[in-house]
Design a protein around this motif. Structure first.
Motif, mmCIF file in Angstrom:
data_model
loop_
_atom_site.group_PDB
_atom_site.id
_atom_site.type_symbol
_atom_site.label_atom_id
_atom_site.label_comp_id
_atom_site.label_asym_id
_atom_site.label_seq_id
_atom_site.Cartn_x
_atom_site.Cartn_y
_atom_site.Cartn_z
ATOM 1 N N ALA A 39 0.846 -1.193 0.000
ATOM 2 C CA ALA A 39 0.000 0.000 0.000
ATOM 3 C C ALA A 39 0.880 1.242 0.000
ATOM 4 N N VAL A 40 0.364 2.313 -0.623
ATOM 5 C CA VAL A 40 1.052 3.603 -0.646
ATOM 6 C C VAL A 40 0.114 4.663 -0.110
ATOM 7 N N VAL A 41 0.637 5.466 0.837
ATOM 8 C CA VAL A 41 -0.068 6.664 1.294
ATOM 9 C C VAL A 41 0.765 7.847 0.826
ATOM 10 N N ALA A 42 0.212 8.615 -0.091
ATOM 11 C CA ALA A 42 0.957 9.705 -0.726
ATOM 12 C C ALA A 42 0.510 11.058 -0.176
ATOM 13 N N PHE A 43 1.457 11.993 -0.105
ATOM 14 C CA PHE A 43 1.148 13.328 0.411
ATOM 15 C C PHE A 43 2.009 14.353 -0.306
ATOM 16 N N GLY A 44 1.704 15.624 -0.083
ATOM 17 C CA GLY A 44 2.509 16.707 -0.637
ATOM 18 C C GLY A 44 2.250 16.950 -2.111
ATOM 19 N N GLU A 45 3.127 17.771 -2.706
ATOM 20 C CA GLU A 45 2.959 18.184 -4.103
ATOM 21 C C GLU A 45 3.026 17.012 -5.075
ATOM 22 N N THR A 46 3.720 15.959 -4.709
ATOM 23 C CA THR A 46 3.898 14.826 -5.630
ATOM 24 C C THR A 46 2.903 13.700 -5.374
ATOM 25 N N ALA A 47 1.868 13.961 -4.604
ATOM 26 C CA ALA A 47 0.915 12.896 -4.256
ATOM 27 C C ALA A 47 0.314 12.241 -5.492
ATOM 28 N N GLU A 48 -0.051 13.046 -6.478
ATOM 29 C CA GLU A 48 -0.659 12.486 -7.687
ATOM 30 C C GLU A 48 0.359 11.663 -8.480
ATOM 31 N N LYS A 49 1.584 12.135 -8.564
ATOM 32 C CA LYS A 49 2.634 11.362 -9.246
ATOM 33 C C LYS A 49 2.852 10.009 -8.554
ATOM 34 N N TRP A 50 2.802 10.022 -7.232
ATOM 35 C CA TRP A 50 2.970 8.777 -6.498
ATOM 36 C C TRP A 50 1.796 7.835 -6.739
ATOM 37 N N ARG A 51 0.599 8.399 -6.861
ATOM 38 C CA ARG A 51 -0.569 7.563 -7.150
ATOM 39 C C ARG A 51 -0.394 6.861 -8.495
ATOM 40 N N GLU A 52 0.064 7.611 -9.485
ATOM 41 C CA GLU A 52 0.265 7.038 -10.819
ATOM 42 C C GLU A 52 1.348 5.957 -10.805
ATOM 43 N N THR A 53 2.438 6.204 -10.070
ATOM 44 C CA THR A 53 3.522 5.217 -9.979
ATOM 45 C C THR A 53 3.039 3.950 -9.294
ATOM 46 N N ALA A 54 2.284 4.106 -8.217
ATOM 47 C CA ALA A 54 1.767 2.945 -7.481
ATOM 48 C C ALA A 54 0.828 2.120 -8.351
ATOM 49 N N GLU A 55 -0.012 2.791 -9.114
ATOM 50 C CA GLU A 55 -0.921 2.082 -10.027
ATOM 51 C C GLU A 55 -0.134 1.295 -11.059
ATOM 52 N N GLU A 56 0.899 1.925 -11.619
ATOM 53 C CA GLU A 56 1.715 1.252 -12.632
ATOM 54 C C GLU A 56 2.414 0.030 -12.040
ATOM 55 N N ALA A 57 2.739 0.094 -10.751
ATOM 56 C CA ALA A 57 3.401 -1.033 -10.078
ATOM 57 C C ALA A 57 2.414 -2.130 -9.698
ATOM 58 N N GLY A 58 1.130 -1.894 -9.935
ATOM 59 C CA GLY A 58 0.123 -2.894 -9.621
ATOM 60 C C GLY A 58 -0.302 -2.907 -8.166
ATOM 61 N N ILE A 59 0.008 -1.833 -7.451
ATOM 62 C CA ILE A 59 -0.383 -1.736 -6.040
ATOM 63 C C ILE A 59 -1.867 -1.380 -5.975
ATOM 64 N N GLN A 60 -2.623 -2.165 -5.235
ATOM 65 C CA GLN A 60 -4.074 -1.992 -5.178
ATOM 66 C C GLN A 60 -4.514 -0.960 -4.143
ATOM 67 N N LEU A 61 -3.765 -0.843 -3.075
ATOM 68 C CA LEU A 61 -4.163 0.043 -1.975
ATOM 69 C C LEU A 61 -3.389 1.353 -2.071
ATOM 70 N N ILE A 62 -4.066 2.406 -2.488
ATOM 71 C CA ILE A 62 -3.422 3.713 -2.681
ATOM 72 C C ILE A 62 -4.326 4.777 -2.076
ATOM 73 N N GLU A 63 -3.781 5.592 -1.209
ATOM 74 C CA GLU A 63 -4.550 6.677 -0.624
ATOM 75 C C GLU A 63 -3.710 7.944 -0.581
ATOM 76 N N LYS A 64 -4.400 9.086 -0.547
ATOM 77 C CA LYS A 64 -3.729 10.370 -0.393
ATOM 78 C C LYS A 64 -4.049 10.932 0.988
ATOM 79 N N ALA A 65 -3.081 11.650 1.545
ATOM 80 C CA ALA A 65 -3.270 12.287 2.842
ATOM 81 C C ALA A 65 -2.750 13.714 2.766
ATOM 82 N N LYS A 66 -3.377 14.593 3.526
ATOM 83 C CA LYS A 66 -2.959 15.997 3.505
ATOM 84 C C LYS A 66 -1.868 16.250 4.533
ATOM 85 N N TYR A 67 -2.060 15.694 5.739
ATOM 86 C CA TYR A 67 -1.119 15.938 6.831
ATOM 87 C C TYR A 67 -0.541 14.619 7.335
ATOM 88 N N MET A 68 0.567 14.706 8.069
ATOM 89 C CA MET A 68 1.269 13.507 8.512
ATOM 90 C C MET A 68 0.423 12.653 9.445
#
Length: 449
Positions: free
Chosen positions: A374-403
């Motif tokens: 699973a990937v929890v992405a944050f900050g300015e690159t959160a969307e880029k991390w979501r795309e990378t995780a999807e390409e890696a076949g990771i099913q659990l992906i979430e975004k967070a605003k704060y730590m």
């Protein structure tokens, strides 16, 4: 402190303050130099400059006027962070004026030998391990450089029985003229700081400056798993001591049948080491080589490696909670560092990543995401991390605003036996002042679960 007179009566320009510039200016005055200090921060906001003004030094703040060099200086001592493209430095070099960094001053006055550590990755961990092993064995150590106190300040109190363990950056090493560590370590060299150095060749050359004044009485510890680095070491006059994670090296440090050896002497089993990750084995091997050359016992080495769980913010073990292990790798401000962190774990990983967007993607991490569930992405690159995780076949992906939200989401996505790893692969400046602040907030969130 050695009593030297080579700076007595000399006109010296200290360019850039911060801690190293302040220490250099005070030392030079003590050594009898006529010191002028120039710093970009205005005087009214510059406590260090005002303190030097009260010491009777000439202080110029707020800009770096080229006309300064018309005063006929004998030497420039520059802050390591100031690049050689700076107009004053460029002109000084063109005019043949010596330009050094504060580390060079430390070398002139120290009565203690130096153990100098440089490299792209692993410097801080290696430096810390050496210092801890030396202390455990009862040897006098002084921690200096990027990880410790300003070298030219603390070595004033060093004795010939001490060892100055100093982490050195390429920025500092570019200003080396006579500095000579008795033991030098280059952990590895990868592409880094090319915006400062301009080319990999200049960057690697700066790192190799650590050995340029060594003699056959000294030692250069080098990573034998990097052929280019091993080849470069051939130009050194020092005794070259290789280390390798992958091959047996009789005159160096290596691993064989699950045991670490130094020059064919068994030191300890790899299984006894607490610090995770194959990349840390490089740091451990280089540290063992340095301390064995310094006469440290296997007992002291073993004690440290059985208890040392990592430097803060560098794959630092934080806590185990409800069967989950939490690691803080906030220092991972690029993909290379995150790659090292990911290879450290066999357990399923919940990865917290993201931060400042410098325009790069994360595709080079794709081969290393196989253990990430699973990937929890944050900050300015959160969307880029979501795309990378999807390409890696990771099913659990979430975004967070704060730590705190990121930690809570990571826990919700995890199971007993999982590793929850903060390794952002990005600088922190979109949300935090420093990577240390980011890591400290992560630690607080984990400890309040």
């Amino acid at each position: 402190m050695k009593q030297i007179d080579q700076f007595s009566g000399k006109k010296v320009l200290v360019l850039g303050l911060a801690k190293s510039g302040l220490a250099a200016a005070l030392l030079l005055k003590k050594l009898g130099a006529d010191v002028t200090v120039n710093d970009g921060k205005p005087l009214e906001e510059n406590e260090a400059a005002r303190s030097l003004l009260s010491e009777g030094m000439k202080v110029i703040c707020g800009s770096h006027p080229l006309t300064l060099l018309d005063e006929g200086f004998d030497l420039v001592v520059k802050n390591p962070g100031i690049p050689y493209s700076n107009p004053i430095i460029s002109k000084a070099v063109l005019d043949g004026l010596p330009v050094i960094t504060e580390v060079e001053l430390a070398g002139f006055i120290s009565e203690a030998p130096f153990i100098g550590i440089t490299g792209t990755n692993g410097k801080t961990t290696t430096t810390t391990l050496i210092n801890e092993m030396m202390k455990k064995d009862g040897k006098g150590t002084i921690l200096a450089g990027n990880i410790g106190e300003v070298a030219s300040e603390v070595v004033q109190h060093a004795t010939p029985q001490d060892h100055v363990v100093i982490e050195l950056s390429s920025f500092q090493l570019m200003g080396i003229q006579e500095f000579r560590p008795h033991i030098a370590i280059i952990t590895n060299i990868y592409d880094a700081h090319l915006d400062y150095h301009g080319s990999r060749e200049e960057y690697a050359g700066a790192k190799m400056n650590i050995t340029k004044n060594q003699t056959e009485e000294d030692f250069l510890i080098i990573n034998a798993d990097q052929e280019a680095l091993l080849s470069m070491a051939g130009a050194s006059k020092a005794n070259v001591i290789p280390f390798s994670v992958y091959q047996k090296i009789e005159n160096g440090a290596y691993i064989e049948d699950g045991t670490i050896y130094f020059q064919e002497e068994a030191v300890l089993p790899v299984a006894d080491i607490v610090l995770p990750g194959s990349h840390n084995l490089e740091n451990i091997l280089s540290a063992i080589a340095a301390v064995k050359l310094s006469g440290v016992s296997n007992e002291a080495i073993t004690h440290v490696l059985k208890t040392f769980s990592g430097v803060k913010h560098r794959t630092q073990f934080v806590r185990e909670w409800n069967g989950r292990k939490f690691y803080n790798d906030s220092k991972a401000t690029n993909t290379l560092a995150t790659k090292s962190a990911l290879t450290a774990f066999d357990s399923p990983v919940i990865l917290l990543a993201g931060g400042l967007d410098r325009g790069n993607g994360f595709d080079d991490l794709l081969p290393y995401l196989h253990s990430v569930k699973a990937v929890v992405a944050f900050g300015e690159t959160a969307e880029k991390w979501r795309e990378t995780a999807e390409e890696a076949g990771i099913q659990l992906i979430e975004k967070a605003k704060y730590m705190n939200d990121a930690v809570e989401r990571a826990v919700a996505l995890s199971e007993r036996g999982d590793v929850i790893l903060l390794s952002p692969a990005c600088a922190s400046w979109d949300q935090y002042k420093t990577f240390e602040e980011r890591g400290d907030i992560f630690i607080d969130c984990v400890n309040t679960l």
